[in-house]
Design a protein around this motif. Structure first.
Motif, PDB file in Angstrom:
ATOM      1  N   GLY A  59       0.907  -1.313   0.004  1.00  0.00           N
ATOM      2  CA  GLY A  59       0.032  -0.082  -0.119  1.00  0.00           C
ATOM      3  C   GLY A  59       0.809   1.287   0.079  1.00  0.00           C
ATOM      4  N   ALA A  60       0.303   2.282   0.913  1.00  0.00           N
ATOM      5  CA  ALA A  60       0.900   3.546   0.678  1.00  0.00           C
ATOM      6  C   ALA A  60       2.314   3.702   1.611  1.00  0.00           C
ATOM      7  CB  ALA A  60       0.008   4.693   1.064  1.00  0.00           C
ATOM      8  N   VAL A  83       3.686  -2.841  14.224  1.00  0.00           N
ATOM      9  CA  VAL A  83       3.366  -2.374  13.057  1.00  0.00           C
ATOM     10  C   VAL A  83       4.173  -0.955  12.509  1.00  0.00           C
ATOM     11  CG1 VAL A  83       1.489  -1.319  11.495  1.00  0.00           C
ATOM     12  CG2 VAL A  83       1.134  -3.467  12.712  1.00  0.00           C
ATOM     13  N   ILE A  84       4.285  -0.169  13.539  1.00  0.00           N
ATOM     14  CA  ILE A  84       5.291   1.031  13.046  1.00  0.00           C
ATOM     15  C   ILE A  84       6.591   0.695  12.808  1.00  0.00           C
ATOM     16  CG2 ILE A  84       5.750   1.354  15.754  1.00  0.00           C
ATOM     17  CD1 ILE A  84       5.114   4.159  12.849  1.00  0.00           C
ATOM     18  N   VAL A 105       0.127  -9.534   6.736  1.00  0.00           N
ATOM     19  CA  VAL A 105      -0.018  -8.741   5.697  1.00  0.00           C
ATOM     20  C   VAL A 105      -0.235  -7.275   6.284  1.00  0.00           C
ATOM     21  CG1 VAL A 105      -1.041  -7.912   3.700  1.00  0.00           C
ATOM     22  CG2 VAL A 105      -0.398 -10.247   3.928  1.00  0.00           C
ATOM     23  N   ILE A 106       0.553  -6.307   6.078  1.00  0.00           N
ATOM     24  CA  ILE A 106       0.286  -4.861   6.605  1.00  0.00           C
ATOM     25  C   ILE A 106       0.139  -4.003   5.310  1.00  0.00           C
ATOM     26  CG2 ILE A 106       0.979  -2.858   7.789  1.00  0.00           C
ATOM     27  CD1 ILE A 106       2.854  -4.710   9.272  1.00  0.00           C
ATOM     28  N   GLY A 127      -6.246 -12.154   5.966  1.00  0.00           N
ATOM     29  CA  GLY A 127      -4.741 -12.150   6.424  1.00  0.00           C
ATOM     30  C   GLY A 127      -4.242 -10.624   6.598  1.00  0.00           C
ATOM     31  N   THR A 128      -5.063  -9.886   6.221  1.00  0.00           N
ATOM     32  CA  THR A 128      -4.605  -8.360   6.379  1.00  0.00           C
ATOM     33  C   THR A 128      -5.187  -7.921   7.833  1.00  0.00           C
ATOM     34  OG1 THR A 128      -4.688  -7.825   4.086  1.00  0.00           O
ATOM     35  CG2 THR A 128      -4.739  -5.868   5.414  1.00  0.00           C
ATOM     36  N   VAL A 129      -4.211  -7.833   8.818  1.00  0.00           N
ATOM     37  CA  VAL A 129      -5.038  -7.793  10.043  1.00  0.00           C
ATOM     38  C   VAL A 129      -4.825  -6.013  10.532  1.00  0.00           C
ATOM     39  CG1 VAL A 129      -4.670  -9.841  10.477  1.00  0.00           C
ATOM     40  CG2 VAL A 129      -2.996  -8.480  11.234  1.00  0.00           C
ATOM     41  N   THR A 130      -3.957  -5.289   9.838  1.00  0.00           N
ATOM     42  CA  THR A 130      -3.739  -4.058  10.275  1.00  0.00           C
ATOM     43  C   THR A 130      -3.984  -3.011   9.516  1.00  0.00           C
ATOM     44  OG1 THR A 130      -1.585  -3.797   9.212  1.00  0.00           O
ATOM     45  CG2 THR A 130      -1.456  -4.831  11.600  1.00  0.00           C
TER      46      THR A 130
END
Length: 208
Positions: free
Chosen positions: A71-72, A87-88, A117-118, A132-135
């Motif tokens: 992503g971004a 995550v950070i 997956v972030i 699977g994208t938990v954040t």
């Protein structure tokens, strides 16, 4: 002289025996003291090895995991992380956020896990929940409708049956100190969550 020795042979023999005994007791304590120092050195070496072993065991607790950052972000890709990173940390490894990233939809505090997956959305981007994208939106509830007890925050944990603010805080404190839950049954180690409480929760929770 010879006649004197013959006449006093018992005294001479006794004197020799006393001399031997005296020499023996003079030397023996020195040997015992030497052995004592050797034993003490061995004990210190053993203690040092035990301490080193404890340090090595403690170091092995932190495991490596693989995380996909999408992503971004400036450098999307697959990154290696330690199980106690957040995550950070992964976003920073990926070069940080782009100018168009929607920070409000990211839970930076979630602890990473293997195969995570972030996905960082852009401002205005409509996201569909991806398995699977938990954040992506700070959410740990995926397509199966279950809450990931390793990544959920207090408000998300309180959506579970029987979990109030106190138990939610206890769950987060436990995993921060002991690491991620390896199985949903580990939740029973939390004070106040017994077998009956777990039966109500087991269909609503997961660890991956």
């Amino acid at each position: 002289m010879i006649d004197w020795l013959k006449a006093n042979k018992l005294y001479v023999a006794g004197g020799i025996i006393i001399g031997i005994v005296f020499i023996y007791f003079l030397i023996d304590p020195l040997e015992d003291q030497s052995n004592m120092f050797e034993d003490e050195e061995e004990w210190l070496d053993d203690e040092e090895n035990v301490l080193k072993g404890n340090v090595e065991d403690e170091a092995e607790v932190v495991m490596k995991v693989i995380v996909d950052v999408k992503g971004a972000v400036r450098k999307p890709g697959v990154y290696e992380a330690e199980s106690d990173e957040r995550v950070i940390d992964m976003i920073n490894k990926a070069g940080g956020l782009t100018e168009t990233a929607d920070e409000a939809k990211i839970n930076f505090a979630i602890r990473v896990e293997d195969e995570m997956v972030i996905y960082v959305p852009e401002v205005g981007e409509e996201m569909e929940q991806v398995e699977g994208t938990v954040t992506a939106a700070g959410s740990t509830e995926q397509a199966d409708g279950k809450i990931n007890i390793n990544t959920a925050d207090e408000s998300q944990l309180q959506t579970l049956p029987g979990i109030g603010p106190a138990k939610a805080a206890a769950i987060i404190e436990f995993r921060d100190k002991s690491g991620p839950f390896k199985a949903i049954e580990d939740l029973k180690m939390i004070s106040g969550i017994g077998e009956k409480s777990f039966e109500k929760l087991q269909d609503s929770i997961k660890v991956k």
